[in-house]
Design a protein around this motif. Structure first.
Motif, PDB file in Angstrom:
ATOM      1  N   UNK A   1      24.224  65.237 -36.922  1.00 23.39           N
ATOM      2  CA  UNK A   1      24.863  63.932 -37.125  1.00 23.39           C
ATOM      3  C   UNK A   1      26.356  63.977 -36.804  1.00 23.39           C
ATOM      4  N   UNK A   2      26.905  65.178 -36.791  1.00 25.16           N
ATOM      5  CA  UNK A   2      28.356  65.368 -36.674  1.00 25.16           C
ATOM      6  C   UNK A   2      28.905  64.839 -35.336  1.00 25.16           C
ATOM      7  N   UNK A   3      30.078  64.178 -35.404  1.00 20.72           N
ATOM      8  CA  UNK A   3      30.719  63.700 -34.176  1.00 20.72           C
ATOM      9  C   UNK A   3      31.563  64.833 -33.603  1.00 20.72           C
TER      10      UNK A   3
ATOM     11  N   UNK B   1      27.649  55.754 -36.287  1.00 19.39           N
ATOM     12  CA  UNK B   1      27.889  54.325 -36.486  1.00 19.39           C
ATOM     13  C   UNK B   1      26.816  53.648 -37.317  1.00 19.39           C
ATOM     14  N   UNK B   2      25.607  54.182 -37.261  1.00 19.79           N
ATOM     15  CA  UNK B   2      24.504  53.509 -37.953  1.00 19.79           C
ATOM     16  C   UNK B   2      23.930  54.394 -39.055  1.00 19.79           C
ATOM     17  N   UNK B   3      23.744  53.772 -40.215  1.00 18.81           N
ATOM     18  CA  UNK B   3      23.187  54.489 -41.375  1.00 18.81           C
ATOM     19  C   UNK B   3      21.836  55.113 -41.037  1.00 18.81           C
ATOM     20  N   UNK B   4      21.006  54.331 -40.284  1.00 19.51           N
ATOM     21  CA  UNK B   4      19.633  54.779 -40.053  1.00 19.51           C
ATOM     22  C   UNK B   4      19.463  55.544 -38.741  1.00 19.51           C
ATOM     23  N   UNK B   5      20.585  56.006 -38.164  1.00 21.83           N
ATOM     24  CA  UNK B   5      20.485  56.736 -36.888  1.00 21.83           C
ATOM     25  C   UNK B   5      19.705  58.031 -37.090  1.00 21.83           C
ATOM     26  N   UNK B   6      18.961  58.416 -36.042  1.00 24.74           N
ATOM     27  CA  UNK B   6      18.080  59.574 -36.233  1.00 24.74           C
ATOM     28  C   UNK B   6      18.752  60.906 -35.889  1.00 24.74           C
ATOM     29  N   UNK B   7      20.011  60.869 -35.434  1.00 26.24           N
ATOM     30  CA  UNK B   7      20.695  62.122 -35.118  1.00 26.24           C
ATOM     31  C   UNK B   7      20.432  62.546 -33.684  1.00 26.24           C
ATOM     32  N   UNK B   8      20.911  63.732 -33.362  1.00 23.20           N
ATOM     33  CA  UNK B   8      20.803  64.174 -31.970  1.00 23.20           C
ATOM     34  C   UNK B   8      20.505  65.659 -31.860  1.00 23.20           C
ATOM     35  N   UNK B   9      20.145  66.079 -30.656  1.00 21.09           N
ATOM     36  CA  UNK B   9      19.826  67.498 -30.413  1.00 21.09           C
ATOM     37  C   UNK B   9      20.199  67.897 -28.986  1.00 21.09           C
ATOM     38  N   UNK B  10      19.383  68.752 -28.389  1.00 26.02           N
ATOM     39  CA  UNK B  10      19.730  69.327 -27.083  1.00 26.02           C
ATOM     40  C   UNK B  10      19.903  68.316 -25.943  1.00 26.02           C
ATOM     41  N   UNK B  11      19.209  67.133 -25.971  1.00 23.41           N
ATOM     42  CA  UNK B  11      19.420  66.191 -24.861  1.00 23.41           C
ATOM     43  C   UNK B  11      20.880  65.761 -24.669  1.00 23.41           C
ATOM     44  N   UNK B  12      21.750  65.968 -25.671  1.00 23.56           N
ATOM     45  CA  UNK B  12      23.169  65.600 -25.469  1.00 23.56           C
ATOM     46  C   UNK B  12      23.790  66.428 -24.336  1.00 23.56           C
ATOM     47  N   UNK B  13      23.295  67.666 -24.182  1.00 21.43           N
ATOM     48  CA  UNK B  13      23.826  68.527 -23.101  1.00 21.43           C
ATOM     49  C   UNK B  13      23.374  68.005 -21.734  1.00 21.43           C
ATOM     50  N   UNK B  14      22.166  67.448 -21.691  1.00 23.69           N
ATOM     51  CA  UNK B  14      21.644  66.914 -20.424  1.00 23.69           C
ATOM     52  C   UNK B  14      22.481  65.696 -20.014  1.00 23.69           C
TER      53      UNK B  14
ATOM     54  N   UNK C   1      41.645  66.910 -31.229  1.00 27.94           N
ATOM     55  CA  UNK C   1      42.596  66.041 -31.923  1.00 27.94           C
ATOM     56  C   UNK C   1      42.174  64.577 -31.754  1.00 27.94           C
ATOM     57  N   UNK C   2      41.753  64.239 -30.547  1.00 31.32           N
ATOM     58  CA  UNK C   2      41.441  62.850 -30.244  1.00 31.32           C
ATOM     59  C   UNK C   2      40.216  62.358 -31.025  1.00 31.32           C
ATOM     60  N   UNK C   3      39.289  63.272 -31.276  1.00 28.44           N
ATOM     61  CA  UNK C   3      38.056  62.845 -31.935  1.00 28.44           C
ATOM     62  C   UNK C   3      38.268  62.332 -33.349  1.00 28.44           C
ATOM     63  N   UNK C   4      39.300  62.869 -34.014  1.00 26.71           N
ATOM     64  CA  UNK C   4      39.564  62.382 -35.373  1.00 26.71           C
ATOM     65  C   UNK C   4      39.882  60.895 -35.340  1.00 26.71           C
ATOM     66  N   UNK C   5      40.759  60.510 -34.414  1.00 24.55           N
ATOM     67  CA  UNK C   5      41.126  59.095 -34.261  1.00 24.55           C
ATOM     68  C   UNK C   5      39.909  58.272 -33.901  1.00 24.55           C
ATOM     69  N   UNK C   6      39.148  58.825 -32.982  1.00 28.07           N
ATOM     70  CA  UNK C   6      37.973  58.110 -32.492  1.00 28.07           C
ATOM     71  C   UNK C   6      37.016  57.821 -33.645  1.00 28.07           C
ATOM     72  N   UNK C   7      36.826  58.829 -34.494  1.00 30.80           N
ATOM     73  CA  UNK C   7      35.914  58.694 -35.619  1.00 30.80           C
ATOM     74  C   UNK C   7      36.357  57.547 -36.526  1.00 30.80           C
ATOM     75  N   UNK C   8      37.678  57.518 -36.831  1.00 33.75           N
ATOM     76  CA  UNK C   8      38.186  56.460 -37.709  1.00 33.75           C
ATOM     77  C   UNK C   8      38.003  55.093 -37.076  1.00 33.75           C
ATOM     78  N   UNK C   9      38.276  55.030 -35.770  1.00 27.96           N
ATOM     79  CA  UNK C   9      38.177  53.733 -35.108  1.00 27.96           C
ATOM     80  C   UNK C   9      36.729  53.280 -34.981  1.00 27.96           C
ATOM     81  N   UNK C  10      35.842  54.231 -34.796  1.00 27.02           N
ATOM     82  CA  UNK C  10      34.424  53.852 -34.668  1.00 27.02           C
ATOM     83  C   UNK C  10      33.878  53.257 -35.956  1.00 27.02           C
ATOM     84  N   UNK C  11      34.390  53.788 -37.065  1.00 24.97           N
ATOM     85  CA  UNK C  11      33.909  53.272 -38.344  1.00 24.97           C
ATOM     86  C   UNK C  11      34.318  51.819 -38.551  1.00 24.97           C
ATOM     87  N   UNK C  12      35.355  51.387 -37.825  1.00 19.23           N
ATOM     88  CA  UNK C  12      35.786  49.988 -37.925  1.00 19.23           C
ATOM     89  C   UNK C  12      35.185  49.117 -36.840  1.00 19.23           C
TER      90      UNK C  12
END
Ligand SMILES: Nc1ncnc2c1ncn2[C@@H]1O[C@H](COP(=O)(O)OP(=O)(O)OP(=O)(O)O)[C@@H](O)[C@H]1O
Length: 426
Positions: A188-190, A206-219, A411-422
């Motif tokens: 689930x981690x960003x 972003x979504x409470x009910x998201x199913x998470x991710x695995x190896x396809x992110x590399x593809x 460094x950028x991902x921290x900002x991104x995470x906060x902004x995504x939550x909004x």
């Protein structure tokens, strides 16, 4: 200046405070075995130096990680070492030769990649030919097949993490975000680098009910890399980062810029199969390796075989004429008729390939009115712009070569995470 006692090496450029070496007492073992040389590059809390193994004279790259800034670094580095050892032994994965650990520093001694990052290579050449892209992508998929075969997900594939050795073979590196998946585990981690993040990584945050991710992110990241290698621009970039994230989540990219006119349908077809929003429908690494893009094609060969094809084609044409004459004068014979049909089909295929290999001639008016459409002129324009400005010049709202330099992950991902939550997604 670091809080530790430092010594300076007279042979090295010590113009910056960071360039001094950690106290020899801190890592006696390392200095006993290796002679440190010049700095090759820097990370957030690390410096990479060329070094020479005293006993063998072999050159290596020593990554010296300073643990004083963030004690958490130690655990994450040791986890990275564990994963590097797990996936060791593959020709396209960086080889970790030695590890030295002290209270305040960790030394990772890697094989030396003399040609640096694929990213730097790309910035100097603007874009790669399909032939070179195929060479690199095949090696990347082979490395990834090995990584995935060990239940590992890399999570930070990008041209900065692909090094090139003196033969221009790739070495996949930076397993700092890699994770060993347990059976059925979803993450689930960003983490990763914004432009390369797969839609499911963003959705997991972003979504409470998201199913998470695995190896396809590399593809997915391979799709972004392949797109970028071919035209020198990332596929989802937008000046507003939130729009870029939406583009990623909707899989909104295009092959509409002029560069794509010179790219084969095979390349586009593979990218389409890699950049599929639904990870269950995205192709696997093994599917990618069997895609027709990786079959040798006529357009990859030199002009000589093409000339040879012309000669063969004209010989076939006389053969067809001869057979046609024979047919007119002879009674029906199944074998001859079949032979005739095969010859005709081969001839047509050969002629259509020749047509494909030769782009229509350019007129002076076309070159004058729209020089950027012409591959050779485009390369000259881009290279001149890069030399003058030190970075690529923005072309349009969604085609920005400079965007490649905007990826500074952690460094950028921290900002991104906060902004995504909004961010509210409709
Ligand atoms: N094995 C190697 N051979 C040659 N050069 C290397 C090697 N490893 C790293 N480098 C060079 O050193 C630079 C810094 O490497 P490092 O792994 O510390 O970078 P980073 O991934 O940005 O750091 P961080 O892990 O803090 O994000 C790289 O950009 C690369 O140019």
């Amino acid at each position: 200046m670091k809080t530790l006692n430092m010594v300076q090496d007279d042979n090295l450029d010590t113009s910056k405070d960071d360039d001094v070496l950690p106290d020899r007492d801190v890592a006696k073992e390392f200095y006993a075995k290796y002679e440190p040389k010049e700095i090759l590059g820097r990370g957030i809390s690390s410096t990479v130096r060329r070094c020479i193994e005293k006993e063998t004279g072999v050159e290596y790259a020593a990554k010296i990680i300073d643990l004083s800034a963030d004690p958490e670094n130690k655990n994450s580095t040791l986890e990275e070492v564990r994963i590097l050892r797990l996936v060791a032994g593959h020709p396209f994965i960086i080889h970790l030769h030695d590890v030295f650990e002290s209270e305040t520093f960790i030394f990772l001694v890697f094989e030396l990649c003399k040609n640096g990052e694929l990213f730097d290579h790309l910035t100097s050449v603007v874009a790669l030919s399909e032939k070179k892209t195929r060479y690199i992508m095949r090696q990347l998929f082979e490395a990834l097949d090995h990584v995935h075969g060990h239940d590992v997900v890399h999570r930070d594939l990008k041209p900065e993490n692909i090094l090139l050795d003196d033969q221009m073979n790739i070495k996949l590196t930076d397993f700092g975000f890699a994770h060993v998946l347990k059976r059925g585990e979803k993450l689930m981690e960003l983490c990763g680098t914004p432009g390369y993040l797969a839609p499911e990584v963003l959705k997991a945050n972003m979504f409470e009910d998201a199913s998470g991710y695995g190896q396809p992110v590399d593809v997915w990241a391979c799709g972004v890399i392949m797109y970028t290698l071919l035209v020198g621009c990332p596929p989802f970039w937008h000046r507003k980062q939130m729009v870029m994230l939406r583009n990623i989540m909707e899989g909104k990219y295009s092959f509409s810029s002029p560069e794509w006119n010179d790219v084969s349908e095979d390349s586009k077809s593979l990218i389409r199969q890699l950049l599929v929003v639904n990870p269950d429908e995205r192709c696997s690494v093994k599917d990618a390796l069997t895609h027709s893009f990786f079959h040798p094609k006529l357009f990859d060969q030199d002009i000589e075989p093409i000339k040879k094809d012309y000669k063969t084609a004209s010989r076939k044409l006389s053969k067809i004429n001869q057979l046609t004459e024979e047919f007119k004068n002879r009674p029906f014979r199944a074998r001859k008729k079949f032979q005739f049909a095969i010859t005709v089909v081969r001839f047509v295929v050969r002629i259509s390939r020749l047509k494909y290999a030769h782009a229509p001639a350019l007129t002076i008016t076309q070159g004058r009115d729209d020089p950027y459409r012409v591959k050779i002129l485009r390369q000259v324009i881009d290279q001149c712009a890069f030399k003058v400005y030190g970075h690529w010049v923005k072309k349009s709202e969604d085609q920005n070569r400079a965007a490649l330099f905007e990826n500074s992950p952690r460094t950028e991902l921290r900002n991104l995470y906060n902004r995504m939550n909004n961010l509210s997604v409709t």
